[in-house]
Design a protein around this motif. Structure first.
Motif, PDB file in Angstrom:
ATOM      1  N   PRO A   1       1.959  27.216 -19.564  1.00  0.00           N
ATOM      2  CA  PRO A   1       1.841  26.323 -20.721  1.00  0.00           C
ATOM      3  C   PRO A   1       2.224  24.875 -20.414  1.00  0.00           C
ATOM      4  CG  PRO A   1       3.922  27.491 -20.805  1.00  0.00           C
ATOM      5  CD  PRO A   1       3.187  28.031 -19.594  1.00  0.00           C
ATOM      6  N   ALA A   2       1.856  23.999 -21.328  1.00  0.00           N
ATOM      7  CA  ALA A   2       2.369  22.631 -21.462  1.00  0.00           C
ATOM      8  C   ALA A   2       1.841  21.637 -20.421  1.00  0.00           C
ATOM      9  CB  ALA A   2       3.894  22.616 -21.472  1.00  0.00           C
ATOM     10  N   PHE A   3       2.086  21.876 -19.138  1.00  0.00           N
ATOM     11  CA  PHE A   3       1.716  20.865 -18.144  1.00  0.00           C
ATOM     12  C   PHE A   3       1.656  21.462 -16.753  1.00  0.00           C
ATOM     13  CE2 PHE A   3       6.286  21.013 -17.908  1.00  0.00           C
ATOM     14  CZ  PHE A   3       6.572  20.810 -16.564  1.00  0.00           C
ATOM     15  N   GLU A   4       1.040  20.717 -15.862  1.00  0.00           N
ATOM     16  CA  GLU A   4       1.047  20.994 -14.422  1.00  0.00           C
ATOM     17  C   GLU A   4       1.287  19.637 -13.757  1.00  0.00           C
ATOM     18  OE1 GLU A   4       0.206  24.125 -11.399  1.00  0.00           O
ATOM     19  OE2 GLU A   4      -0.187  24.272 -13.555  1.00  0.00           O
TER      20      GLU A   4
ATOM     21  N   GLN B   1       7.930   9.719  -2.846  1.00  0.00           N
ATOM     22  CA  GLN B   1       7.195  10.671  -3.680  1.00  0.00           C
ATOM     23  C   GLN B   1       6.348   9.948  -4.709  1.00  0.00           C
ATOM     24  OE1 GLN B   1       9.690  12.840  -6.711  1.00  0.00           O
ATOM     25  NE2 GLN B   1      11.397  11.809  -5.650  1.00  0.00           N
ATOM     26  N   THR B   2       5.218  10.547  -5.011  1.00  0.00           N
ATOM     27  CA  THR B   2       4.366  10.100  -6.102  1.00  0.00           C
ATOM     28  C   THR B   2       3.872  11.353  -6.811  1.00  0.00           C
ATOM     29  OG1 THR B   2       2.423   8.774  -6.696  1.00  0.00           O
ATOM     30  CG2 THR B   2       2.273  10.069  -4.680  1.00  0.00           C
ATOM     31  N   SER B   3       3.533  11.248  -8.090  1.00  0.00           N
ATOM     32  CA  SER B   3       3.133  12.454  -8.814  1.00  0.00           C
ATOM     33  C   SER B   3       2.106  12.132  -9.892  1.00  0.00           C
ATOM     34  CB  SER B   3       4.356  13.123  -9.465  1.00  0.00           C
ATOM     35  OG  SER B   3       4.877  12.319 -10.519  1.00  0.00           O
TER      36      SER B   3
ATOM     37  N   LEU C   1      -9.330  12.748 -12.284  1.00  0.00           N
ATOM     38  CA  LEU C   1      -8.307  12.903 -13.310  1.00  0.00           C
ATOM     39  C   LEU C   1      -7.176  11.900 -13.076  1.00  0.00           C
ATOM     40  CD1 LEU C   1      -8.064  16.810 -13.488  1.00  0.00           C
ATOM     41  CD2 LEU C   1      -9.439  15.277 -14.916  1.00  0.00           C
ATOM     42  N   VAL C   2      -6.718  11.288 -14.156  1.00  0.00           N
ATOM     43  CA  VAL C   2      -5.621  10.335 -14.080  1.00  0.00           C
ATOM     44  C   VAL C   2      -4.368  10.970 -14.666  1.00  0.00           C
ATOM     45  CG1 VAL C   2      -7.165   8.354 -14.201  1.00  0.00           C
ATOM     46  CG2 VAL C   2      -6.246   9.320 -16.314  1.00  0.00           C
ATOM     47  N   ASP C   3      -3.239  10.274 -14.538  1.00  0.00           N
ATOM     48  CA  ASP C   3      -1.976  10.766 -15.076  1.00  0.00           C
ATOM     49  C   ASP C   3      -2.108  11.048 -16.571  1.00  0.00           C
ATOM     50  OD1 ASP C   3       0.762  11.413 -14.503  1.00  0.00           O
ATOM     51  OD2 ASP C   3       1.344   9.617 -15.620  1.00  0.00           O
TER      52      ASP C   3
ATOM     53  N   LEU D   1       0.843  -1.189   0.000  1.00  0.00           N
ATOM     54  CA  LEU D   1       0.000   0.000   0.000  1.00  0.00           C
ATOM     55  C   LEU D   1       0.877   1.236   0.000  1.00  0.00           C
ATOM     56  CD1 LEU D   1      -2.707  -1.116   2.549  1.00  0.00           C
ATOM     57  CD2 LEU D   1      -2.952  -0.945   0.084  1.00  0.00           C
ATOM     58  N   GLU D   2       0.666   2.107  -0.967  1.00  0.00           N
ATOM     59  CA  GLU D   2       1.506   3.283  -1.121  1.00  0.00           C
ATOM     60  C   GLU D   2       0.685   4.555  -0.975  1.00  0.00           C
ATOM     61  OE1 GLU D   2       4.692   3.130  -1.376  1.00  0.00           O
ATOM     62  OE2 GLU D   2       4.841   0.955  -1.623  1.00  0.00           O
ATOM     63  N   PRO D   3       1.307   5.633  -0.516  1.00  0.00           N
ATOM     64  CA  PRO D   3       0.616   6.925  -0.510  1.00  0.00           C
ATOM     65  C   PRO D   3       0.198   7.299  -1.935  1.00  0.00           C
ATOM     66  CG  PRO D   3       2.639   7.021   0.785  1.00  0.00           C
ATOM     67  CD  PRO D   3       2.677   5.723   0.044  1.00  0.00           C
ATOM     68  N   LYS D   4      -0.910   8.005  -2.052  1.00  0.00           N
ATOM     69  CA  LYS D   4      -1.340   8.406  -3.393  1.00  0.00           C
ATOM     70  C   LYS D   4      -2.039   9.754  -3.339  1.00  0.00           C
ATOM     71  CE  LYS D   4      -5.573   5.604  -3.220  1.00  0.00           C
ATOM     72  NZ  LYS D   4      -6.329   4.514  -3.878  1.00  0.00           N
ATOM     73  N   LEU D   5      -2.039  10.406  -4.476  1.00  0.00           N
ATOM     74  CA  LEU D   5      -2.674  11.703  -4.640  1.00  0.00           C
ATOM     75  C   LEU D   5      -3.867  11.542  -5.564  1.00  0.00           C
ATOM     76  CD1 LEU D   5      -2.271  14.750  -3.942  1.00  0.00           C
ATOM     77  CD2 LEU D   5      -1.009  14.947  -6.086  1.00  0.00           C
TER      78      LEU D   5
END
Length: 270
Positions: free
Chosen positions: A213-216, A259-261, A147-149, A130-134
């Protein structure tokens, strides 16, 4: 027949309501139970989506009712051996309100099951798998959209961020964008890391995307110990200086930090 975690216990696991050792053991048991982790993830995702839809008055009333229930339960147990931040629909209230609401909404479709007179004795196995998640939901006129990656977003979209600690007690949520900016979302000031709660926890404010622009890209950093938040922000600023690296490479962090992103692709509205 394999043991199946009852729905009422699954709710308490999602909300982090069990004592730490029992919570870790219960989560560990889910990793060996067919479909256990999937049931937990679905419950957490459904609760996070529902949370942003209910009015504060309903949340507050339920919190007050459950506060009395919890107090009564404890008594019985003791006697028995230029970014824009927007207030979320029901999320500008204390985190305790959100947690109580999660318990409330998680029961809307689950059948009642008899609860034992005493808590089930769980193995004290360390949580594995089990991992932390956003979690990120885009606020819309209808139901909030998860929203997914690599999901496509636009300037002006309003996002609600939530986290699942995965058993880690300390953390931070931040983002970098295609313009090289870094934003700290939680905690609200860089004096120290956020003390994480159990269950699915929404941040107290929603967030409106600007025209970078581009991404967040949103990061969720967690740790078993308090850590230097200023050092974390400096690492993020260093990565953000090179947008192509910031889109795909991890933050440079000590081994004690995880970290997760999630990357959201920015584009014009059509």
């Amino acid at each position: 027949m394999p043991h199946r975690t009852p729905d009422w216990l699954l709710e308490r696991i999602a909300l982090g309501e069990l004592p730490p050792e029992e919570l870790a053991a219960a989560r560990a048991r889910l990793t060996t139970e067919p479909g256990g982790l999937e049931r937990l993830a679905k419950l957490e995702a459904d609760d996070g989506a529902t949370l942003v839809k209910l009015p504060p008055s309903q949340v507050a009333a339920e919190v007050e009712r459950r506060r009395h229930v919890v107090d009564a339960s404890r008594s019985l147990s003791a006697s028995t051996p230029p970014r824009r931040w927007l207030p979320a629909v029901a999320l500008g209230m204390p985190v305790a309100v959100g947690l109580a609401l999660l318990m409330f909404v998680s029961q809307r479709e689950l059948p009642e099951e008899p609860r034992p007179q005493q808590a089930v004795l769980l193995e004290t196995t360390r949580t594995k798998g089990l991992e932390p998640k956003l979690l990120i939901h885009r606020q819309k006129a209808g139901a909030p959209e998860p929203l997914v990656d690599t999901a496509r977003v636009h300037a002006g979209d309003v996002l609600q961020l939530s986290y699942v600690s995965g058993g880690r007690p300390y953390g931070a949520v931040l983002s970098v964008d295609g313009r090289g900016s870094v934003t700290l979302h939680a905690p609200e000031s860089p004096t120290g890391p956020l003390e994480l709660k159990g269950g699915t926890v929404p941040l107290p404010s929603a967030y409106e995307l600007d025209d970078a622009p581009a991404f967040e890209r949103f990061f969720f950093v967690t740790s078993d110990e308090p850590f230097d938040l200023n050092a974390l922000m400096e690492s993020a600023r260093e990565l953000a200086r090179e947008p192509e690296r910031a889109r795909r490479e991890p933050l440079s962090l000590p081994p004690s930090l995880s970290q997760t992103s999630l990357v959201l692709e920015k584009g014009p509205r059509t």
